[in-house]
Design a protein around this motif. Sequence first.
Motif, PDB file in Angstrom:
ATOM      1  N   SER A 194       0.833  -1.201   0.000  1.00 23.63           N
ATOM      2  CA  SER A 194       0.000   0.000   0.000  1.00 23.63           C
ATOM      3  C   SER A 194       0.865   1.246   0.000  1.00 23.63           C
ATOM      4  O   SER A 194       1.797   1.371   0.806  1.00 23.63           O
ATOM      5  CB  SER A 194      -0.901  -0.015   1.248  1.00 23.63           C
ATOM      6  N   TYR A 196       0.484   5.726  -1.335  1.00 26.66           N
ATOM      7  CA  TYR A 196      -0.240   6.779  -2.048  1.00 26.66           C
ATOM      8  C   TYR A 196       0.414   7.121  -3.381  1.00 26.66           C
ATOM      9  O   TYR A 196      -0.234   7.641  -4.284  1.00 26.66           O
ATOM     10  CB  TYR A 196      -0.324   8.038  -1.184  1.00 26.66           C
ATOM     11  N   PRO A 215      -4.169   3.589  -0.922  1.00 27.86           N
ATOM     12  CA  PRO A 215      -5.023   3.713   0.268  1.00 27.86           C
ATOM     13  C   PRO A 215      -6.001   4.877   0.202  1.00 27.86           C
ATOM     14  O   PRO A 215      -6.944   4.938   1.002  1.00 27.86           O
ATOM     15  CB  PRO A 215      -4.017   3.883   1.408  1.00 27.86           C
ATOM     16  N   GLU A 218      -8.640   2.532  -1.894  1.00 26.40           N
ATOM     17  CA  GLU A 218      -8.993   1.196  -1.409  1.00 26.40           C
ATOM     18  C   GLU A 218      -8.232   0.878  -0.134  1.00 26.40           C
ATOM     19  O   GLU A 218      -7.034   1.153  -0.026  1.00 26.40           O
ATOM     20  CB  GLU A 218      -8.662   0.157  -2.484  1.00 26.40           C
ATOM     21  N   SER A 219      -8.912   0.313   0.829  1.00 24.01           N
ATOM     22  CA  SER A 219      -8.269  -0.040   2.092  1.00 24.01           C
ATOM     23  C   SER A 219      -7.426  -1.302   1.935  1.00 24.01           C
ATOM     24  O   SER A 219      -7.922  -2.323   1.440  1.00 24.01           O
ATOM     25  CB  SER A 219      -9.315  -0.271   3.175  1.00 24.01           C
ATOM     26  N   PRO A 220      -6.156  -1.266   2.350  1.00 24.73           N
ATOM     27  CA  PRO A 220      -5.356  -2.504   2.316  1.00 24.73           C
ATOM     28  C   PRO A 220      -5.898  -3.560   3.260  1.00 24.73           C
ATOM     29  O   PRO A 220      -5.663  -4.752   3.070  1.00 24.73           O
ATOM     30  CB  PRO A 220      -3.959  -2.038   2.737  1.00 24.73           C
ATOM     31  N   TRP A 221      -6.633  -3.125   4.272  1.00 25.82           N
ATOM     32  CA  TRP A 221      -7.171  -4.071   5.244  1.00 25.82           C
ATOM     33  C   TRP A 221      -8.328  -4.856   4.659  1.00 25.82           C
ATOM     34  O   TRP A 221      -8.457  -6.051   4.911  1.00 25.82           O
ATOM     35  CB  TRP A 221      -7.607  -3.326   6.499  1.00 25.82           C
ATOM     36  N   GLU A 222      -9.165  -4.220   3.863  1.00 24.45           N
ATOM     37  CA  GLU A 222     -10.265  -4.956   3.243  1.00 24.45           C
ATOM     38  C   GLU A 222      -9.719  -5.988   2.258  1.00 24.45           C
ATOM     39  O   GLU A 222     -10.204  -7.108   2.183  1.00 24.45           O
ATOM     40  CB  GLU A 222     -11.206  -3.980   2.539  1.00 24.45           C
ATOM     41  N   THR A 232     -12.168  -9.357  12.154  1.00 23.93           N
ATOM     42  CA  THR A 232     -11.998  -7.905  12.127  1.00 23.93           C
ATOM     43  C   THR A 232     -12.717  -7.186  13.261  1.00 23.93           C
ATOM     44  O   THR A 232     -12.477  -6.009  13.482  1.00 23.93           O
ATOM     45  CB  THR A 232     -12.478  -7.342  10.779  1.00 23.93           C
ATOM     46  N   ALA A 291      -6.828  -0.262  12.618  1.00 20.69           N
ATOM     47  CA  ALA A 291      -7.381  -0.864  11.402  1.00 20.69           C
ATOM     48  C   ALA A 291      -7.045  -2.343  11.229  1.00 20.69           C
ATOM     49  O   ALA A 291      -7.773  -3.059  10.535  1.00 20.69           O
ATOM     50  CB  ALA A 291      -6.876  -0.092  10.180  1.00 20.69           C
TER      51      ALA A 291
END
Length: 390
Positions: A194, A196, A215, A218-222, A232, A291
């Motif tokens: 991830s 920017y 990021p 899109e969330s790297p966690w999702e 989660t 997160a």
Amino acid sequence: MKATSLTHGQLEVVDLPTPRPGAGQLLVEVGRCGICGSDLHCRLHADQLADALELCGYPRYVRSGLSVVLGHEIYGEVVDHGPWDARRIRPGTPVVSVPLVRRGRQVDGVGLSAHAPGGYAEYVVVQEALTLPVPNGLPADLAVLTEPMAVAWHAVNRGEVTRGDVAIVLGCGPVGLAVISVLKARGVGTVIASDYSGGRRTLAERCGADLVVDPAVESPWEGAAAGHGFMTTMPDEYNAGIDAMEGLARLPVPWWTAWRALEALGTTRPAHPVVFECVGVPGMIDGVLAAAPLHSRVVVVGVCMGPDTIRPSLAVNKELDLRFAVGYTPLEFRDTLHALARGTLNASHLVTGRVGLAGVAAAFTTLADPEDHAKILIDPSLDTDVVLKR
């Protein structure tokens, strides 16, 4: 000799006496020296770093008022030996070295102390016991990456990552890219990166990342949580526990007997990612704690220059494992060098430019733009004050 010196945040080429190796040391003619993020930090935050290291028992780190020759990522050829040297490495041998030198019992970081001038110069003194010949004709531009890649090698070891783990790398600057490269060299099947910066995301893909995310979009966690069975939320874990107890109650043996058997097989351990924080800005660690999935192992590799705040209750309630990594062991340094020489560790995508001693100030400026460069190498033989793109 010519060298680039840092004083009060200013970089300039100066003439200095060629250093003389002491007992157990070597004089090396510098062929390449990498510009490290630590060097960039020294220019602006030397005193903050020095204050922190003084608390660690080392009072001789770079300070803003001192003139220091930076550079601890060093490749070169042996020129001379100091007195009482083992002479196991002959003159003319290409080498890399763990950047520490010792006089008596006083140890200094090469390029990170006024007492141990570094590789932003034509010559540098290194410790023979910590110096390794470069094998297999490994090119200079790759051999010089041994030091920064060893940092990543150690960080991956600190993460205790297995091939079946999911690794999430936050920040794709030189440190993050090195971590990605080591993870893929170790056979880790899923590496999520991830950043920017579009340029850095492209480099992350070239280094082998399996999924690269912006990021801001899109969330790297999702991306990490989908399909890998990570929990989660706390209710997720509580429901899983109740479901397990209801299932065990239907077995013809006491539930605790079955639980212990499953625990011995490792099936009761919650699935979790291994997260590498490679950004090093205030708020980053706390953001990760907030997160990351439950039970994540977090390895902090990025160096935050100032004070930071975290909420321990996040880590406690999620039962997160928070670790920090710095440097490497001599064995990790050696293993990194040989992995580079065998080609099992690919670091070729990290180097984006070269510059002579006169262009170091320009290189520092351009490295502030993440879209422009990742790793710039100093070649003292180059007579140019501009950064040459690789």
